[in-house]
Motif scaffolding. Sequence first.
Motif, PDB file in Angstrom:
ATOM      1  N   MET A   1       0.776  -1.261   0.095  1.00 49.53           N
ATOM      2  CA  MET A   1       0.099   0.022  -0.122  1.00 49.53           C
ATOM      3  C   MET A   1       0.818   1.410  -0.026  1.00 49.53           C
ATOM      4  O   MET A   1       0.638   2.324  -0.770  1.00 49.53           O
ATOM      5  CB  MET A   1      -1.078   0.039   1.300  1.00 49.53           C
ATOM      6  N   TRP A   2       1.831   1.464   1.100  1.00 50.39           N
ATOM      7  CA  TRP A   2       2.741   2.462   0.943  1.00 50.39           C
ATOM      8  C   TRP A   2       3.516   2.691  -0.258  1.00 50.39           C
ATOM      9  O   TRP A   2       3.762   3.590  -0.690  1.00 50.39           O
ATOM     10  CB  TRP A   2       3.622   2.228   2.203  1.00 50.39           C
ATOM     11  N   THR A   3       3.931   1.624  -0.986  1.00 48.48           N
ATOM     12  CA  THR A   3       4.741   1.912  -2.333  1.00 48.48           C
ATOM     13  C   THR A   3       3.682   2.358  -3.348  1.00 48.48           C
ATOM     14  O   THR A   3       4.458   3.262  -4.010  1.00 48.48           O
ATOM     15  CB  THR A   3       4.964   0.263  -2.756  1.00 48.48           C
ATOM     16  N   GLN A   4       2.530   1.881  -3.344  1.00 46.35           N
ATOM     17  CA  GLN A   4       1.352   2.550  -4.389  1.00 46.35           C
ATOM     18  C   GLN A   4       1.312   3.920  -4.038  1.00 46.35           C
ATOM     19  O   GLN A   4       1.470   4.787  -4.863  1.00 46.35           O
ATOM     20  CB  GLN A   4       0.305   1.706  -4.078  1.00 46.35           C
ATOM     21  N   ARG A   5       1.322   4.363  -2.740  1.00 39.18           N
ATOM     22  CA  ARG A   5       0.897   5.789  -2.536  1.00 39.18           C
ATOM     23  C   ARG A   5       2.555   6.666  -2.788  1.00 39.18           C
ATOM     24  O   ARG A   5       2.319   7.732  -3.326  1.00 39.18           O
ATOM     25  CB  ARG A   5       1.031   6.072  -0.911  1.00 39.18           C
ATOM     26  N   LEU A   6       3.600   5.907  -2.577  1.00 44.47           N
ATOM     27  CA  LEU A   6       4.992   6.584  -3.129  1.00 44.47           C
ATOM     28  C   LEU A   6       5.110   6.937  -4.343  1.00 44.47           C
ATOM     29  O   LEU A   6       5.389   8.136  -4.690  1.00 44.47           O
ATOM     30  CB  LEU A   6       6.031   5.794  -2.376  1.00 44.47           C
ATOM     31  N   MET A   7       4.264   6.006  -5.193  1.00 41.21           N
ATOM     32  CA  MET A   7       4.276   6.260  -6.589  1.00 41.21           C
ATOM     33  C   MET A   7       3.206   7.348  -6.868  1.00 41.21           C
ATOM     34  O   MET A   7       3.516   8.108  -7.935  1.00 41.21           O
ATOM     35  CB  MET A   7       4.172   4.898  -7.431  1.00 41.21           C
ATOM     36  N   TRP A   8       2.318   7.312  -6.352  1.00 41.13           N
ATOM     37  CA  TRP A   8       1.253   8.404  -6.291  1.00 41.13           C
ATOM     38  C   TRP A   8       1.846   9.740  -6.387  1.00 41.13           C
ATOM     39  O   TRP A   8       1.442  10.920  -6.837  1.00 41.13           O
ATOM     40  CB  TRP A   8       0.317   8.004  -5.532  1.00 41.13           C
ATOM     41  N   ILE A   9       2.807   9.764  -5.485  1.00 42.04           N
ATOM     42  CA  ILE A   9       3.527  11.051  -5.054  1.00 42.04           C
ATOM     43  C   ILE A   9       4.648  11.560  -6.000  1.00 42.04           C
ATOM     44  O   ILE A   9       4.928  12.428  -6.603  1.00 42.04           O
ATOM     45  CB  ILE A   9       4.071  11.108  -3.526  1.00 42.04           C
ATOM     46  N   ALA A  10       5.442  10.367  -6.213  1.00 40.23           N
ATOM     47  CA  ALA A  10       6.751  10.571  -6.974  1.00 40.23           C
ATOM     48  C   ALA A  10       6.707  10.700  -8.426  1.00 40.23           C
ATOM     49  O   ALA A  10       7.388  11.731  -9.021  1.00 40.23           O
ATOM     50  CB  ALA A  10       7.914   9.527  -6.600  1.00 40.23           C
ATOM     51  N   TRP A  11       5.842   9.975  -9.112  1.00 41.87           N
ATOM     52  CA  TRP A  11       5.804   9.896 -10.535  1.00 41.87           C
ATOM     53  C   TRP A  11       5.409  11.314 -11.266  1.00 41.87           C
ATOM     54  O   TRP A  11       5.618  11.676 -11.906  1.00 41.87           O
ATOM     55  CB  TRP A  11       5.030   8.793 -11.036  1.00 41.87           C
ATOM     56  N   PRO A  12       3.948  11.906 -10.423  1.00 48.76           N
ATOM     57  CA  PRO A  12       3.256  12.947 -11.127  1.00 48.76           C
ATOM     58  C   PRO A  12       4.327  14.206 -10.712  1.00 48.76           C
ATOM     59  O   PRO A  12       4.325  14.950 -11.508  1.00 48.76           O
ATOM     60  CB  PRO A  12       2.150  13.241 -10.219  1.00 48.76           C
ATOM     61  N   ALA A  13       5.044  14.188  -9.569  1.00 47.38           N
ATOM     62  CA  ALA A  13       5.985  15.032  -9.430  1.00 47.38           C
ATOM     63  C   ALA A  13       7.260  15.226 -10.220  1.00 47.38           C
ATOM     64  O   ALA A  13       7.683  16.289 -10.805  1.00 47.38           O
ATOM     65  CB  ALA A  13       6.505  15.017  -7.734  1.00 47.38           C
ATOM     66  N   PHE A  14       7.524  14.009 -10.688  1.00 49.78           N
ATOM     67  CA  PHE A  14       8.685  13.853 -11.750  1.00 49.78           C
ATOM     68  C   PHE A  14       8.272  14.367 -12.992  1.00 49.78           C
ATOM     69  O   PHE A  14       9.008  15.169 -13.700  1.00 49.78           O
ATOM     70  CB  PHE A  14       9.119  12.438 -11.692  1.00 49.78           C
ATOM     71  N   MET A  15       6.882  14.163 -13.401  1.00 50.36           N
ATOM     72  CA  MET A  15       6.537  14.403 -14.864  1.00 50.36           C
ATOM     73  C   MET A  15       6.477  16.150 -14.703  1.00 50.36           C
ATOM     74  O   MET A  15       7.066  16.840 -15.647  1.00 50.36           O
ATOM     75  CB  MET A  15       5.224  13.850 -15.049  1.00 50.36           C
ATOM     76  N   VAL A  16       5.751  16.830 -13.604  1.00 48.36           N
ATOM     77  CA  VAL A  16       5.742  18.170 -13.455  1.00 48.36           C
ATOM     78  C   VAL A  16       7.030  18.801 -13.416  1.00 48.36           C
ATOM     79  O   VAL A  16       7.450  19.927 -13.751  1.00 48.36           O
ATOM     80  CB  VAL A  16       4.907  18.436 -12.203  1.00 48.36           C
ATOM     81  N   ALA A  17       8.115  18.221 -12.541  1.00 50.87           N
ATOM     82  CA  ALA A  17       9.548  18.389 -12.322  1.00 50.87           C
ATOM     83  C   ALA A  17      10.143  18.967 -14.050  1.00 50.87           C
ATOM     84  O   ALA A  17      10.883  19.964 -14.322  1.00 50.87           O
ATOM     85  CB  ALA A  17      10.136  18.016 -11.689  1.00 50.87           C
ATOM     86  N   GLY A  18       9.772  17.810 -14.849  1.00 52.54           N
ATOM     87  CA  GLY A  18      10.368  17.985 -16.255  1.00 52.54           C
ATOM     88  C   GLY A  18       9.777  19.049 -16.953  1.00 52.54           C
ATOM     89  O   GLY A  18      10.618  19.738 -17.663  1.00 52.54           O
ATOM     90  N   ILE A  19       8.365  19.035 -16.729  1.00 59.00           N
ATOM     91  CA  ILE A  19       7.563  20.182 -17.664  1.00 59.00           C
ATOM     92  C   ILE A  19       8.337  21.490 -17.291  1.00 59.00           C
ATOM     93  O   ILE A  19       8.546  22.508 -17.821  1.00 59.00           O
ATOM     94  CB  ILE A  19       6.084  20.015 -17.459  1.00 59.00           C
ATOM     95  N   LEU A  20       8.366  21.592 -15.958  1.00 62.11           N
ATOM     96  CA  LEU A  20       8.841  23.059 -15.116  1.00 62.11           C
ATOM     97  C   LEU A  20      10.270  23.310 -15.894  1.00 62.11           C
ATOM     98  O   LEU A  20      10.580  24.429 -16.229  1.00 62.11           O
ATOM     99  CB  LEU A  20       8.636  22.977 -13.632  1.00 62.11           C
ATOM    100  N   GLU A  21      11.057  22.411 -15.678  1.00 59.46           N
ATOM    101  CA  GLU A  21      12.225  22.472 -16.173  1.00 59.46           C
ATOM    102  C   GLU A  21      12.501  23.104 -17.683  1.00 59.46           C
ATOM    103  O   GLU A  21      13.259  24.023 -17.889  1.00 59.46           O
ATOM    104  CB  GLU A  21      13.199  21.122 -16.112  1.00 59.46           C
ATOM    105  N   MET A  22      11.701  22.556 -18.512  1.00 60.98           N
ATOM    106  CA  MET A  22      11.561  22.819 -20.054  1.00 60.98           C
ATOM    107  C   MET A  22      11.027  24.493 -19.954  1.00 60.98           C
ATOM    108  O   MET A  22      11.629  24.963 -20.799  1.00 60.98           O
ATOM    109  CB  MET A  22      10.742  21.912 -20.627  1.00 60.98           C
ATOM    110  N   LEU A  23       9.993  24.675 -19.184  1.00 59.37           N
ATOM    111  CA  LEU A  23       9.357  25.905 -19.289  1.00 59.37           C
ATOM    112  C   LEU A  23      10.397  26.955 -18.800  1.00 59.37           C
ATOM    113  O   LEU A  23      10.315  28.050 -19.318  1.00 59.37           O
ATOM    114  CB  LEU A  23       7.901  26.005 -18.641  1.00 59.37           C
ATOM    115  N   VAL A  24      10.922  26.680 -17.621  1.00 65.36           N
ATOM    116  CA  VAL A  24      11.862  27.863 -16.852  1.00 65.36           C
ATOM    117  C   VAL A  24      12.886  27.916 -17.778  1.00 65.36           C
ATOM    118  O   VAL A  24      13.263  29.129 -18.286  1.00 65.36           O
ATOM    119  CB  VAL A  24      12.083  27.480 -15.623  1.00 65.36           C
ATOM    120  N   PHE A  25      13.745  26.973 -18.255  1.00 65.69           N
ATOM    121  CA  PHE A  25      14.951  27.105 -18.891  1.00 65.69           C
ATOM    122  C   PHE A  25      14.824  27.365 -20.614  1.00 65.69           C
ATOM    123  O   PHE A  25      15.743  27.479 -21.187  1.00 65.69           O
ATOM    124  CB  PHE A  25      16.002  25.885 -18.780  1.00 65.69           C
TER     125      PHE A  25
END
Length: 97
Positions: A1-25
């Motif tokens: 259960m905690w592994t699934q929740r960690l992926m609910w947190i980490a994966w969308p955050a990873f995707m948004v961080a990549g998009i923010l990186e592209m937009l900012v730079f």
Amino acid sequence: MWTQRLMWIAWPAFMVAGILEMLVFAMVDPQDLHWFGQPLTLSREGVYTLAFFVFWIITMVASAMTTLLSMSPFELNRCPVPAHARPDDCHKVTPCP
């Protein structure tokens, strides 16, 4: 259960961080950045890497807060210790089988 929740947190955050990186730079040159009036001594790749991890951590905190706030009262109040091993002052409900 905690592994699934960690992926609910980490994966969308990873995707948004990549998009923010592209937009900012796309608009900011890392060589033009200054920290307390001094130019950064990091290479462009170093600034990109550092910024990505900062973006990732910030968005992970936001996702973690969302996940925490979406937990039901039952999940928050259940006692993780089996009923027979519980201290006498633990009155939390046990999880359903």
